[in-house]
Design an enzyme around this catalytic site. Sequence first.
Site, mmCIF file in Angstrom:
data_model
loop_
_atom_site.group_PDB
_atom_site.id
_atom_site.type_symbol
_atom_site.label_atom_id
_atom_site.label_comp_id
_atom_site.label_asym_id
_atom_site.label_seq_id
_atom_site.Cartn_x
_atom_site.Cartn_y
_atom_site.Cartn_z
ATOM 1 N N GLU A 119 43.429 32.806 24.406
ATOM 2 C CA GLU A 119 43.994 33.396 25.615
ATOM 3 C C GLU A 119 43.395 32.658 26.808
ATOM 4 O O GLU A 119 42.182 32.743 27.046
ATOM 5 C CB GLU A 119 43.664 34.885 25.690
ATOM 6 C CG GLU A 119 44.260 35.704 24.555
ATOM 7 C CD GLU A 119 43.853 37.162 24.630
ATOM 8 O OE1 GLU A 119 44.579 37.943 25.278
ATOM 9 O OE2 GLU A 119 42.801 37.503 24.045
ATOM 10 N N TYR A 123 38.221 32.213 29.827
ATOM 11 C CA TYR A 123 37.027 31.386 29.960
ATOM 12 C C TYR A 123 36.756 30.855 31.365
ATOM 13 O O TYR A 123 35.690 30.300 31.613
ATOM 14 C CB TYR A 123 37.088 30.245 28.950
ATOM 15 C CG TYR A 123 36.989 30.777 27.530
ATOM 16 C CD1 TYR A 123 35.759 31.125 26.981
ATOM 17 C CD2 TYR A 123 38.134 30.984 26.768
ATOM 18 C CE1 TYR A 123 35.668 31.656 25.701
ATOM 19 C CE2 TYR A 123 38.055 31.513 25.486
ATOM 20 C CZ TYR A 123 36.826 31.845 24.959
ATOM 21 O OH TYR A 123 36.739 32.388 23.703
#
Length: 402
Positions: A119, A123
């Site tokens: 996804e 991050y």
Amino acid sequence: MTTELRVPREADLDAFLGVLGTAFGGALQVPEEREKWRALAEPDRFLAAWDEDEIVGTAGAFTFRLTVPGGTSVPTAGVTMVSVLPTHRRRGILRSMMRRQLDDVRAWGEPLAVLTASEPEIYGRFGYGVATGQLTARIDTSKVRLALPAGTDDLRVRLVDAYDGGVRERCEALYAERVPLRPGMLARRPGWERVAVHDPEQLRAGASPMQCVLVERDGDLRGYARYAVRAEWDAAGPKGEVLLRNMEALEPAALGALMRYLFDIDLTTWLTIGNRPVDDAWLHMVSDVRRCEIGHRDSLHLRLVDVGAALEARTYAAPVDVVFDVADDFCPWNEGRWRLTGDTKGAACTRTDDAPDLALSVRELGAAYLGGVTLGALAGAGRVREVEWIATSLCCLLVRWL
């Protein structure tokens, strides 16, 4: 509730992989899939979050080297296997693992960390920027034609056993020859050549076993492609699909020969391509790009673990002398002002008290690091700010990093 982070022991690997499989919807329930990751495991670079005697979170970092602009190969942590059990979400476990992992990567002397994200929004908060994209395509081979490079007909095209060890080694050697030529390619350790032909029957989704075609000149391997075929028929006849798994070529004629072969496989009318460079050369061979159903998505997310070492490791297409004011609250050792000077021959990046020219976060530096994203584009999105006007700053802002 409190959790403890520690490196798993060899005896903990099954539990570690079990948690990972649960978090990713059971993918590791296929025995061959679990065995693949056990064979590649570097347990001393893995990290587990424990709730009493149970693992509830996982993270790992494989050992790679990454090609950067200028052709240098830089030690890089390949972040992987990041998961938290559904029972332990929203408790700061992921953040604590990512914090500890970046401390470890710094201690290992690796200035970069990279990952591909399940996804993409996860991050960025840990300083990763999207540094490369990947191209996908679904080509109607019944209507699209190829303009082939000179020399295509001079090459030998040969169908071989994809799982043969000798074939696998030859293909891996060709891949290694390609690695220094493109920023963002990863130099792989022994054992990773098996991943490219990992093909459990349970994960084929109706496709054939993997096939492999080689392109040679006088016995010298010039390119290869691995693929599968999914058969399909309707009232009008066959309309099967070729699923390209991976492909590398050392010259235009070899790429042309591989594409022609994939276009001409009997009983198929579609060629599906994934995870290719966004500037892939075959885009300039096709007669009708609209019938190729081109798609684009994020690929490599990159983080500068050590700003100075990372920016010194690459070269720059145009002379640069600029002071960055870098924000990095997750890795505070990167915070502050850095002067970058460099050109096509090399670079230096050192701490400075000079007035900054550009202000940005480490996430933007990661996005621009490999040259696929420009600082100019990021400035246009408001993510890079010009602090003081000087001519060299404007030059740095607009020049594409290559």
